[in-house]
Design a protein around this motif. Structure first.
Motif, PDB file in Angstrom:
ATOM      1  N   ARG A   1       0.847  -1.196   0.000  1.00 17.60           N
ATOM      2  CA  ARG A   1       0.000   0.000   0.000  1.00 17.60           C
ATOM      3  C   ARG A   1       0.882   1.246   0.000  1.00 17.60           C
ATOM      4  NH1 ARG A   1      -2.469   3.376   3.691  1.00 17.60           N
ATOM      5  NH2 ARG A   1      -1.497   2.287   5.440  1.00 17.60           N
ATOM      6  N   PHE A   2       0.535   2.201  -0.856  1.00 23.75           N
ATOM      7  CA  PHE A   2       1.299   3.440  -0.970  1.00 23.75           C
ATOM      8  C   PHE A   2       0.326   4.611  -0.900  1.00 23.75           C
ATOM      9  CE2 PHE A   2       3.222   0.056  -3.358  1.00 23.75           C
ATOM     10  CZ  PHE A   2       4.569   0.111  -3.051  1.00 23.75           C
ATOM     11  N   ALA A   3       0.651   5.624  -0.103  1.00 25.34           N
ATOM     12  CA  ALA A   3      -0.177   6.830   0.000  1.00 25.34           C
ATOM     13  C   ALA A   3       0.609   8.001  -0.577  1.00 25.34           C
ATOM     14  CB  ALA A   3      -0.555   7.090   1.452  1.00 25.34           C
ATOM     15  N   LEU A   4       0.057   8.618  -1.619  1.00 24.79           N
ATOM     16  CA  LEU A   4       0.752   9.705  -2.322  1.00 24.79           C
ATOM     17  C   LEU A   4       0.021  11.027  -2.135  1.00 24.79           C
ATOM     18  CD1 LEU A   4       1.407   7.843  -5.693  1.00 24.79           C
ATOM     19  CD2 LEU A   4       3.099   8.345  -3.951  1.00 24.79           C
ATOM     20  N   GLN A   5       0.798  12.106  -2.018  1.00 22.89           N
ATOM     21  CA  GLN A   5       0.215  13.450  -1.957  1.00 22.89           C
ATOM     22  C   GLN A   5      -0.381  13.798  -3.315  1.00 22.89           C
ATOM     23  OE1 GLN A   5      -0.249  15.473   0.405  1.00 22.89           O
ATOM     24  NE2 GLN A   5       1.251  15.160   2.037  1.00 22.89           N
ATOM     25  N   THR A   6      -1.448  14.575  -3.315  1.00 23.54           N
ATOM     26  CA  THR A   6      -2.048  15.034  -4.573  1.00 23.54           C
ATOM     27  C   THR A   6      -2.145  16.557  -4.578  1.00 23.54           C
ATOM     28  OG1 THR A   6      -4.311  14.972  -3.725  1.00 23.54           O
ATOM     29  CG2 THR A   6      -3.460  12.946  -4.747  1.00 23.54           C
ATOM     30  N   LEU A   7      -2.308  17.115  -5.761  1.00 19.95           N
ATOM     31  CA  LEU A   7      -2.633  18.541  -5.916  1.00 19.95           C
ATOM     32  C   LEU A   7      -3.941  18.617  -6.683  1.00 19.95           C
ATOM     33  CD1 LEU A   7       0.911  19.900  -6.882  1.00 19.95           C
ATOM     34  CD2 LEU A   7      -0.301  20.331  -4.729  1.00 19.95           C
ATOM     35  N   ALA A   8      -4.686  19.680  -6.457  1.00 27.37           N
ATOM     36  CA  ALA A   8      -6.049  19.787  -7.012  1.00 27.37           C
ATOM     37  C   ALA A   8      -6.035  19.783  -8.539  1.00 27.37           C
ATOM     38  CB  ALA A   8      -6.714  21.054  -6.502  1.00 27.37           C
ATOM     39  N   ALA A   9      -6.989  19.075  -9.126  1.00 28.67           N
ATOM     40  CA  ALA A   9      -7.101  18.998 -10.589  1.00 28.67           C
ATOM     41  C   ALA A   9      -7.355  20.375 -11.195  1.00 28.67           C
ATOM     42  CB  ALA A   9      -8.231  18.043 -10.960  1.00 28.67           C
ATOM     43  N   GLU A  10      -8.065  21.250 -10.461  1.00 26.58           N
ATOM     44  CA  GLU A  10      -8.409  22.585 -10.990  1.00 26.58           C
ATOM     45  C   GLU A  10      -7.170  23.449 -11.203  1.00 26.58           C
ATOM     46  OE1 GLU A  10      -9.888  21.441  -7.919  1.00 26.58           O
ATOM     47  OE2 GLU A  10     -11.277  20.404  -9.256  1.00 26.58           O
ATOM     48  N   GLU A  11      -6.089  23.139 -10.504  1.00 23.40           N
ATOM     49  CA  GLU A  11      -4.868  23.951 -10.612  1.00 23.40           C
ATOM     50  C   GLU A  11      -3.977  23.513 -11.766  1.00 23.40           C
ATOM     51  OE1 GLU A  11      -2.816  23.965  -6.870  1.00 23.40           O
ATOM     52  OE2 GLU A  11      -4.668  24.304  -5.739  1.00 23.40           O
ATOM     53  N   PHE A  12      -4.332  22.420 -12.436  1.00 17.11           N
ATOM     54  CA  PHE A  12      -3.452  21.868 -13.479  1.00 17.11           C
ATOM     55  C   PHE A  12      -3.577  22.694 -14.757  1.00 17.11           C
ATOM     56  CE2 PHE A  12      -1.800  18.733 -16.495  1.00 17.11           C
ATOM     57  CZ  PHE A  12      -0.721  18.215 -15.773  1.00 17.11           C
ATOM     58  N   PRO A  13      -2.441  23.187 -15.314  1.00 14.32           N
ATOM     59  CA  PRO A  13      -2.507  24.099 -16.479  1.00 14.32           C
ATOM     60  C   PRO A  13      -2.540  23.348 -17.811  1.00 14.32           C
ATOM     61  CG  PRO A  13      -0.252  23.937 -15.687  1.00 14.32           C
ATOM     62  CD  PRO A  13      -1.064  23.002 -14.835  1.00 14.32           C
ATOM     63  N   THR A  14      -3.720  23.016 -18.290  1.00 12.99           N
ATOM     64  CA  THR A  14      -3.809  22.282 -19.557  1.00 12.99           C
ATOM     65  C   THR A  14      -3.639  23.239 -20.743  1.00 12.99           C
ATOM     66  OG1 THR A  14      -6.202  22.527 -19.537  1.00 12.99           O
ATOM     67  CG2 THR A  14      -5.309  20.480 -18.642  1.00 12.99           C
ATOM     68  N   VAL A  15      -3.180  22.692 -21.864  1.00 15.44           N
ATOM     69  CA  VAL A  15      -2.994  23.462 -23.106  1.00 15.44           C
ATOM     70  C   VAL A  15      -4.347  23.629 -23.783  1.00 15.44           C
ATOM     71  CG1 VAL A  15      -1.934  23.408 -25.416  1.00 15.44           C
ATOM     72  CG2 VAL A  15      -0.617  22.633 -23.419  1.00 15.44           C
TER      73      VAL A  15
END
Length: 368
Positions: free
Chosen positions: A106-120
């Protein structure tokens, strides 16, 4: 909330597709992440470096809800590669952490909000579209990619010129010392279009395109190109600038020419290259009727000499080349024979495939 439940390999494939362009060091930490969006069964994986963006889809979602998050691409990829091949994997999102579980791991990873992701932003309209088999486009890029410049101050050389002209799709690359040209036939007719696709995009496409008859659709806008194939969409910015006129660089009417075995010449040059140094990669070629003599020396006064028999009756020519430029083209060609045409000791050489006008390679001479 459970995002995904599937086998390791099924999850690994989309991650491998999108992770190639992810930069390890970036001014925006979120760009080290990939964007994962789930809409019922459909899960999309997206990565970008703000210049290139890759998206792929997989039907591996668990539950009917819609959600999204971003997570470190390399970490997630490394975790999946290290898990047993046969195991099932679940990914669960809770309290801004993504939990990856397989068996008793089992691995627990930090995430960042999807809304902050800069898509092209994808262009609304495209000036031209072309559809080709994947293997045809891959072949086109393979034949010229090695001549692209790397980090040249003339930024327009750090990419590949793609030309749509009539029913031909043409690729050209040059670093100022050599130029590679290749063309293929398409089933469509086009008005002439010229765009420069960045080096990084071409390298990534060579990795993603397969040797298959499945099609790839290429859409060209004013400042962007979009390629759609299999379950992948790749969007890339174009390089601005004026590419050199390749038609003026390709020599015509050379009377000194001969045909030689590609493999035989390749092996002779590989042996001669052993005696060159890292700083000076020059080999000397003396072409006389019936013979081609290749020699190289280094600062320690060591020498290599190779002699090949050729069917040649033209002028004697004593010319030097950067051996790397010759090895690059010979390693990429798959034909048995090549044709070499020469003007004089100070003129560029033209390498082509006998009875085939679709490929040309021009290499400048160097002083030995």
């Amino acid at each position: 909330m459970q995002l995904v439940k599937t086998t390791r390999d099924t999850l690994l494939r989309p991650l491998q597709i999108v992770s190639g362009i992810v930069e390890r060091r970036h001014t925006m930490p979120i760009l080290a992440n990939i964007l994962i969006r789930k809409d019922g069964e459909s899960v999309s994986f997206l990565s970008t470096d703000t210049e290139v963006q890759i998206t792929t889809l997989a039907n591996i979602g668990s539950g009917d809800d819609i959600t999204g998050t971003t997570v470190a691409a390399r970490k997630l990829l490394d975790i999946l590669r290290a898990l047993p091949e046969s195991g099932d994997v679940t990914m669960t999102l809770a309290n801004k952490r993504l939990t990856v579980q397989s068996g008793k791991s089992r691995f627990a990873l930090q995430t960042l909000a999807a809304e902050e992701f800069p898509t092209v932003s994808v262009a609304d309209t495209y000036n031209a579209s072309v559809t080709l088999p994947q293997k045809t486009l891959k072949h086109l890029f393979n034949m010229v990619h090695f001549a692209m410049a790397q980090q040249d101050i003339r930024y327009y050389l750090n990419g590949l010129l793609l030309v749509l002209d009539g029913n031909k799709v043409i690729a050209v690359a040059t670093d100022g010392h050599r130029l590679a040209f290749c063309q293929v036939q398409a089933e469509q007719e086009f008005e002439r279009q010229e765009v420069i696709i960045p080096r990084k995009t071409i390298i990534e496409l060579q990795r993603l395109l397969e040797e298959s008859d499945e099609t790839v659709r290429l859409d060209i806008a004013a400042s962007q190109v979009k390629l759609t194939f299999a379950d992948i969409e790749l969007v890339s910015k174009l390089v601005e600038g004026k590419f050199p006129d390749y038609t003026r660089v390709i020599p015509k009417g050379y009377k000194n020419d001969f045909t030689i075995s590609r493999d035989e010449l390749l092996r002779s040059l590989q042996r001669a290259a052993i005696m060159t140094s890292d700083k000076f990669k020059g080999v000397r070629c003396i072409i006389t009727p019936g013979s081609m003599k290749i020699s190289s020396t280094n600062a320690d006064q060591e020498e290599a000499v190779e002699e090949l028999e050729i069917d040649y009756g033209g002028d004697q020519i004593d010319i030097g080349f950067n051996v790397t430029y010759l090895l690059d083209v010979l390693n990429n060609l798959k034909c048995d024979q090549i044709n070499i045409a020469l003007g004089d000791s100070n003129s560029s050489a033209l390498i082509s495939i006998p009875d085939n006008g679709d490929f040309k390679y021009v290499v400048m001479p160097m002083r030995i």
